[in-house]
Design an enzyme around this catalytic site. Sequence first.
Site, PDB file in Angstrom:
ATOM      1  N   ASP A 108       0.839  -1.193   0.000  1.00  0.00           N
ATOM      2  CA  ASP A 108       0.000   0.000   0.000  1.00  0.00           C
ATOM      3  C   ASP A 108       0.877   1.247   0.000  1.00  0.00           C
ATOM      4  OD1 ASP A 108      -2.191  -1.641   0.213  1.00  0.00           O
ATOM      5  OD2 ASP A 108      -2.344  -1.425   2.395  1.00  0.00           O
TER       6      ASP A 108
HETATM    7  N1  URA Z   1      -1.246  -5.927   3.827  1.00  0.00           N
HETATM    8  C1  URA Z   1      -1.739  -4.665   3.835  1.00  0.00           C
HETATM    9  O1  URA Z   1      -2.763  -4.403   4.414  1.00  0.00           O
HETATM   10  N2  URA Z   1      -1.038  -3.719   3.183  1.00  0.00           N
HETATM   11  C2  URA Z   1       0.122  -3.955   2.555  1.00  0.00           C
HETATM   12  O2  URA Z   1       0.716  -3.040   1.984  1.00  0.00           O
HETATM   13  C3  URA Z   1       0.619  -5.260   2.561  1.00  0.00           C
HETATM   14  C4  URA Z   1      -0.086  -6.234   3.201  1.00  0.00           C
END
Ligand code: URA
Length: 243
Positions: A108
Amino acid sequence: MSKTSMRLDRFLVLTGAAKSRSDAKKLLKTQAVTVNGTICRVSEQQVEPETDSVRMNGNELIYRQYRYFLLNKPDGVISATKDRISETVMALIPEADPEDFFPVGRLDKDTEGLLLVTNDGAFAHNLTSPSKKVPKTYLVHVNGDVSDEGISRLENGIEFSDYTTKPAKYEFLTKRDDITECLLTITEGHFHQVKRMFHAVGNDVIYLKRIAVGGLKLPEGLEPGQYREYTKEQLNEAIYQLD
Ligand code: URA
């Protein structure tokens, strides 16, 4: 023109002689590059990587078809090759031309940590394929305590409307200022998976960082925004040889 021929500027980037195509252009202006013994200043010049002899300051350049970078992704950049609004991880690795290279999987925008970037599609596919079940470990900070029942659900599977999570491993690290610091290791990579899992057990994720993919750990001292190049052999050995 043969199927494997390519522009000289691209060749210079792929061999590591130049950091980017614009860097290659500058390099060519210095007359440091020869193709089969003749100085070449033209970025568009086609070269045949297997058979042409390309030299920089007299040193033969060895063509590497595939390259592998490990980036410590900082907060605020997007795991994609292009974005109309935000900076992408590709901007942090000038050697990795987004026309050929891409991030392996996604983190993310606000997640930090270990992200591989390559131009090797087969390598990326292997690593992200659910059937390979490569574990990914995240350092997670959540608000409050994670209940015993929450831990059990995190570890044994949480049912969402679209999928049920596979078994995961939870490890408590410490608690400070009402924030629990822990590790979660999952073998899948659903969208927002870690955040959704903690949210489902009553905790909000306030910081998330991927610290390992299989046995490959985010190197100590590699600051957010910095990257290192590895060979495929180094990565495969580290990723698949778990301790
Ligand atoms: N899980 C999440 O919620 N975000 C990420 O970036 C990676 C795994």
